[in-house]
Scaffold this motif. Structure first.
Motif, mmCIF file in Angstrom:
data_model
loop_
_atom_site.group_PDB
_atom_site.id
_atom_site.type_symbol
_atom_site.label_atom_id
_atom_site.label_comp_id
_atom_site.label_asym_id
_atom_site.label_seq_id
_atom_site.Cartn_x
_atom_site.Cartn_y
_atom_site.Cartn_z
ATOM 1 N N ALA A 205 2.276 -3.783 5.692
ATOM 2 C CA ALA A 205 2.095 -4.732 4.585
ATOM 3 C C ALA A 205 1.168 -4.152 3.516
ATOM 4 C CB ALA A 205 1.549 -6.054 5.102
ATOM 5 N N GLY A 206 0.073 -3.532 3.936
ATOM 6 C CA GLY A 206 -0.862 -2.918 2.991
ATOM 7 C C GLY A 206 -0.221 -1.806 2.182
ATOM 8 N N VAL A 207 0.543 -0.957 2.858
ATOM 9 C CA VAL A 207 1.228 0.148 2.167
ATOM 10 C C VAL A 207 2.234 -0.408 1.155
ATOM 11 C CG1 VAL A 207 2.862 2.053 2.504
ATOM 12 C CG2 VAL A 207 0.857 1.868 3.973
ATOM 13 N N LEU A 208 3.000 -1.420 1.548
ATOM 14 C CA LEU A 208 3.969 -2.032 0.625
ATOM 15 C C LEU A 208 3.284 -2.593 -0.617
ATOM 16 C CD1 LEU A 208 6.393 -3.974 2.995
ATOM 17 C CD2 LEU A 208 6.987 -2.062 1.511
ATOM 18 N N LEU A 209 2.198 -3.315 -0.422
ATOM 19 C CA LEU A 209 1.496 -3.915 -1.556
ATOM 20 C C LEU A 209 0.909 -2.860 -2.488
ATOM 21 C CD1 LEU A 209 -0.247 -6.874 0.311
ATOM 22 C CD2 LEU A 209 1.544 -7.072 -1.427
ATOM 23 N N ILE A 210 0.294 -1.827 -1.916
ATOM 24 C CA ILE A 210 -0.307 -0.777 -2.747
ATOM 25 C C ILE A 210 0.771 0.047 -3.449
ATOM 26 C CG2 ILE A 210 -1.688 1.347 -2.689
ATOM 27 C CD1 ILE A 210 -3.438 -0.081 -0.538
#
Length: 190
Positions: free
Chosen positions: A47-52
């Motif tokens: 989720a963090g990678v997708l958002l960034i």
């Protein structure tokens, strides 16, 4: 680097309201019962990678379609507005099929890094410095990880009424944010 505590707190609260991980506890519990286990670490990282990634590549993707960040922010304000209405009124405007397993796909995307969160990340870029948004994303990913790890305990602690109150409270905040986002960016379109 233009770190700003005010921007970080504001962006963190916006993302927290949109991601609504506390309001997702009943869904998380249901997924855990069906699948037996939720991989909290993988969910949070993906989720963090997708958002960034969307924070940095979202603008280029929009440029391919000839869309400005401001117009995307206005469109995002409508999504946030309807998400807020769902939270406040307890209605479902968007219905997705219920996932069969508690894999990364239903949790990391679209529950945590869904359309609302991706839209919000790009919309925030019109108002805040990128580094402050990244810090806000990371804070929210840590919160998501902790909530996933402790979802059973949180559910018992808050109870159904407590979760409902938190859900509605963040819905009102999200509604106000949607109006502000619309008002701020609509000027740039005319």
């Amino acid at each position: 680097m233009n770190f700003s505590g005010k921007e970080i707190i504001s962006a963190t609260m916006v993302l927290f309201a949109v991601i609504d991980i506390i309001g997702s506890i009943p869904l998380i519990i249901s997924l855990r019962q069906k699948a037996g286990k939720i991989e909290s670490e993988k969910t949070a990282i993906v989720a963090g990678v997708l958002l960034i990634l969307f924070l940095f590549l979202g603008k280029q993707i929009l440029n391919l379609f000839g869309v400005t960040v401001e117009s995307f922010a206005v469109a995002g304000s409508f999504i946030l507005f309807f998400l807020a209405l769902e939270m406040i009124l307890g209605i479902t405007l968007y219905k997705d099929s219920e996932p069969e397993t508690a894999s990364i796909v239903p949790l990391a995307f679209p529950i945590v890094a869904g359309a609302g969160a991706l839209t919000t990340v790009l919309s925030l870029r019109a108002e805040y410095e990128t580094e402050n948004i990244i810090v806000a994303i990371l804070i929210n990913i840590v919160i998501v990880y902790v909530v996933l790890k402790l979802s059973n305990k949180i559910e018992r602690l808050l109870g159904k009424q407590g979760i409902s109150v938190i859900h509605k409270f963040f819905g009102v905040i999200l509604l106000a944010i949607a109006v502000k986002l619309f008002a701020t960016n609509i000027k740039a379109l005319f």
